[in-house]
Design an enzyme around this catalytic site. Structure first.
Site, short mmCIF file in Angstrom:
data_model
loop_
_atom_site.label_atom_id
_atom_site.label_comp_id
_atom_site.label_asym_id
_atom_site.label_seq_id
_atom_site.Cartn_x
_atom_site.Cartn_y
_atom_site.Cartn_z
N LYS A 64 -15.00 -78.96 -79.43
CA LYS A 64 -14.97 -80.21 -80.57
C LYS A 64 -15.84 -78.26 -81.61
O LYS A 64 -15.86 -78.90 -82.78
CB LYS A 64 -15.47 -81.10 -80.23
N THR A 65 -16.93 -78.04 -80.15
CA THR A 65 -18.00 -76.94 -81.45
C THR A 65 -17.16 -76.09 -81.94
O THR A 65 -17.86 -75.82 -83.46
CB THR A 65 -18.86 -76.66 -80.54
N ASP A 120 -21.09 -84.23 -85.79
CA ASP A 120 -21.33 -84.48 -83.75
C ASP A 120 -21.59 -85.64 -83.13
O ASP A 120 -22.73 -85.91 -83.60
CB ASP A 120 -21.88 -82.74 -83.59
N GLU A 121 -20.83 -85.71 -82.10
CA GLU A 121 -21.69 -86.66 -80.61
C GLU A 121 -21.24 -87.76 -81.76
O GLU A 121 -23.26 -88.81 -81.87
CB GLU A 121 -22.77 -85.89 -80.06
N GLN A 160 -17.44 -90.41 -73.63
CA GLN A 160 -18.74 -89.57 -73.02
C GLN A 160 -19.93 -90.45 -73.87
O GLN A 160 -20.88 -89.60 -73.22
CB GLN A 160 -19.08 -88.59 -73.70
N ARG A 207 -18.78 -81.16 -66.28
CA ARG A 207 -19.73 -80.58 -66.53
C ARG A 207 -19.38 -79.40 -65.90
O ARG A 207 -19.64 -78.05 -66.30
CB ARG A 207 -21.24 -80.67 -65.91
#
Length: 729
Positions: free
Chosen positions: A32-33, A215-216, A246, A595
């Site tokens: 996504k980044t 973002d997020e 998330q 992670r």
């Protein structure tokens, strides 16, 4: 086209359709980044949009800096581009327009959590209300701010009498204005107020920001969502990326329903899914999918990866927390000493901080450097907070909270009685406390004793203030420390004081580094930067990460150990009464699992000492949902084998001396000589070169280890065979 290179088909489609309202549901590790940075680069380079007409909002400074660097590498200059956290964005808007907000000047302070807690305590005390209700009052204040409602609406909807909460809320608001300060929540609410009450300000930002990226998005709260809606009303180009799987911050106001609301409030909305994971092995991704599929409030998506199958996930049942910690740390020692992994490749993740102690102790015993996240932050340490408070009174003389913290530090005879008298004089004369001190220093009838006490302090203040403009930021900081004799409070040669003095030096060095990186930025900008920083902004040292899952959101590690996976801990016991909370706990486990890039170890124990008692535990239901079976339990780890291995290999690992990293390391002998451990008895006084003097309070593990309470660092468990102890009595 370089910008489209290496993007998968789903990413390309989202990028090429970025005009209008766009929702991208991006699974963990799905790039996504990369999508966000390449999309921003695309509209700059291919559509000719100026960087100053783009706003990108992230949730950490680390993410913001990473995005800015990636965009720069793609398009060159990014001058004028706003990439920041919500709080930094709101702070910038407020600094630019503070004259339009009643009750504040441009020198306002930004309060950390500990600052606002201290102010709230003072407010409750002034109202003669019971301090035991402080946590409830803090919750009410935060809830109203994050949900963008007034306290009267909250009180009306509450099932309890909230008259006192209303009093505290209003008094706290007034206290913030009196101190010319804002806490984190008020940065958001005051920015929102600025926009809705000043049409010219709102219009200028609406016209400026042709494209808005968030973002997020699943972690936005109500007021953040409302700010995005306000800013996007003119151009209506809003590109949001989020993953409801998330969302792990609902306890602090995050509302993943904003993802679903977005489809209605910003209609028509183009929706894209990123399901290809680039981070983890197939085994890890398959396990994560099995887990999160048990949640109902989510979009239908399934992560997949082209990565290798990878090694099997290992799940082990241990006898107790000491056995668990010993095995985990011994694995880390083997992995890092055999050259397979660096320390920074590894994380020990847990649901709650209370589980960290055994792992810290074992990491000490193995001399493995580590850093704690989700615990005590460097800038929240007492000695550092004191220096920050000294600096704040120069940028904001109205900051009473900062002044009260250091007016009698180091000790200068200004006790509670003198402070009360000074504070009352300031109130009676409608002055700030700094103004009152200046007035009293000139001599006022009836205040001669108080004048004598405060005159040296205010004389130093005026001297430093006069010199401030002629000094660099680091020079001024050092002069403040020297002028007020801050280091004199730590002259006694104890381990604790030595560490505090080292921390002060680290702080001064951080000012120097800030100067190098920020050109002409001044004291206010430095104080803002450290107040808004998060733990993960410092990630980078070659140390093992020991952290709560909440604190490593957005990070990745080659090797992850998830420990304490037991009912009542992960998930927490309160979730058993609520499907909503169970789903949040499951999302948290999903974040922990995803992670990991290469290796994932999961563990639980049969018996754990927690909350002052030892209890039998049962494995988390999440294990069966992930279809993971535990290995046979390991009752006792062979400590003698551990000792012999260390003696044979004569191992020594370098330990970072940087106090900021919160690392600890036991002094290590070059030669491990066999010792007669029978000489150690309960009640003996001993000395350790690192921990200082202490007393043996228990001999455990069949005489192999001892629990020792040290005067300066508290209780430690050491292996007697190799611990460099000197018996004092």
């Amino acid at each position: 086209m370089d910008i489209l290179k290496d993007l998968n088909e789903a990413q390309k489609q989202a990028l090429l359709n970025c005009k209008g309202a766009v929702l991208v549901t991006a699974g963990a590790g799905s790039g996504k980044t990369k999508l966000l940075t390449n999309t921003i680069a695309y509209i700059i380079k291919e559509q000719g949009v100026s960087p100053q007409n783009i706003l990108a909002i992230t949730f950490t400074n680390k993410a913001a800096n990473e995005m800015k660097n990636r965009i720069y590498n793609l398009v060159g200059s990014v001058s004028g581009l706003w990439i920041s956290t919500f709080h930094s964005m709101c702070l910038k808007m407020l600094r630019q327009n503070i004259s339009k907000l009643d009750g504040y000047t441009n020198e306002f302070s930004v309060y950390s959590d500990s600052d606002s807690d201290k102010l709230l305590k003072q407010v409750i005390k002034d109202l003669s209300l019971p301090l035991e209700n402080e946590k409830h009052y803090a919750t009410v204040i935060s809830y109203c701010q994050n949900h963008n409602i007034d306290v009267y609406t909250y009180a009306k909807n509450s099932r309890r009498d909230e008259d006192d909460s209303i009093k505290v809320y209003e008094a706290y608001e007034e206290a913030l204005k009196k101190n010319n300060a804002m806490d984190f929540d008020h940065l958001l609410s005051n920015a929102y107020e600025l926009l809705v009450t000043n049409a010219d300000v709102l219009n200028s930002y609406q016209q400026r920001f042709e494209y808005i990226f968030v973002d997020e998005f699943q972690d936005t709260n109500t007021i953040q969502y409302d700010i995005v809606k306000l800013l996007s009303q003119v151009h209506k180009n809003v590109f949001v990326v989020g993953d409801e799987d998330q969302c792990i911050y609902t306890w602090r106001g995050a509302n993943f329903q904003n993802i679903f609301n977005f489809k209605t409030d910003f209609a028509p909305v183009k929706v894209f899914k990123l399901e290809q994971n680039y981070r983890s092995t197939k085994n890890i991704i398959e396990t994560a999918n099995k887990l999160i599929s048990n949640n109902f409030e989510r979009f239908d998506k399934v992560l997949w990866t082209q990565n290798d199958q990878g090694k099997e996930i290992e799940c082990t049942k241990y006898y107790d927390e000491q056995n668990e910690a010993e095995s985990v740390v011994s694995k880390i020692w083997a992995m890092t000493n055999h050259g397979d992994y660096k320390l920074s490749d590894i994380a020990i993740l847990m649901r709650i901080n209370a589980l960290s102690l055994p792992f810290e102790q074992k990491l000490l015993n193995y001399n493995i450097p580590y850093r704690i996240y989700g615990g005590f932050k460097f800038y929240e340490r007492q000695e550092i907070k004191n220096i920050i408070s000294y600096l704040r009174i120069f940028t904001n003389p109205s900051d009473e909270t900062a002044l009260l913290r250091i007016i009698n530090f180091p000790k200068r005879g200004i006790g509670d009685g003198a402070i009360m008298k000074l504070r009352q004089y300031a109130i009676d004369n409608n002055m700030t406390m700094i103004q009152a001190m200046k007035e009293l220093a000139k001599g006022v009838d009836g205040y001669s004793q108080l004048t004598q006490k405060i005159k040296p302090f205010i004389t130093s203040y005026e001297k430093l203030n006069a010199l401030r403009s002629s000094m660099s930021l680091s020079e001024f900081t050092q002069n403040v420390i020297d002028e007020y004799g801050v280091k004199s409070a730590y002259l006694e040669q104890t381990d604790d004081n030595i560490e505090k003095l080292m921390n002060i030096d680290v702080f001064v060095n951080s000012v120097v580094e800030f100067e190098k990186s920020n050109g002409d930025a001044g004291l206010s900008e430095f104080l803002e930067s450290i107040t808004l920083e998060a733990d993960i902004d410092y990630l980078g040292d070659d140390t093992v990460t020991v952290s709560t899952v909440h604190s490593v959101k957005g990070l990745e590690f080659k090797v992850v150990f998830i420990v304490g996976v037991e009912e009542g801990i992960f998930p927490l016991s309160r979730s058993s009464y609520s499907q909503k909370e169970t789903e949040e706990e499951r999302r948290l486990m999903y974040v922990a699992v995803t992670r990991a890039k290469e290796r994932l170890f999961i563990s639980y124990v049969q018996s754990r000492y927690l909350h002052g008692k030892r209890s039998y535990t049962s494995p988390s239901k999440f294990l069966s949902e992930m279809e993971i079976d535990a290995k046979p339990k390991q009752r006792k780890f062979d400590y003698q084998q551990f000792i012999n291995r260390n003696v044979d290999n004569n191992f020594t690992k370098p330990v970072s001396s940087l106090s900021q990293s919160s690392n600890y390391a036991m002094s290590n002998q070059n030669q491990h000589e066999k010792k007669d451990v029978s000489q150690y008895k309960i009640g003996q006084k001993v000395s350790h070169p690192k921990f200082g003097k202490g007393e043996i309070v228990d001999i455990v593990d069949d005489g192999v280890c001892a629990d020792i309470v040290f005067e300066n660092v508290g209780k430690k468990t050491l292996i007697l065979e190799i611990a460099p102890l000197e018996i004092l009595s």
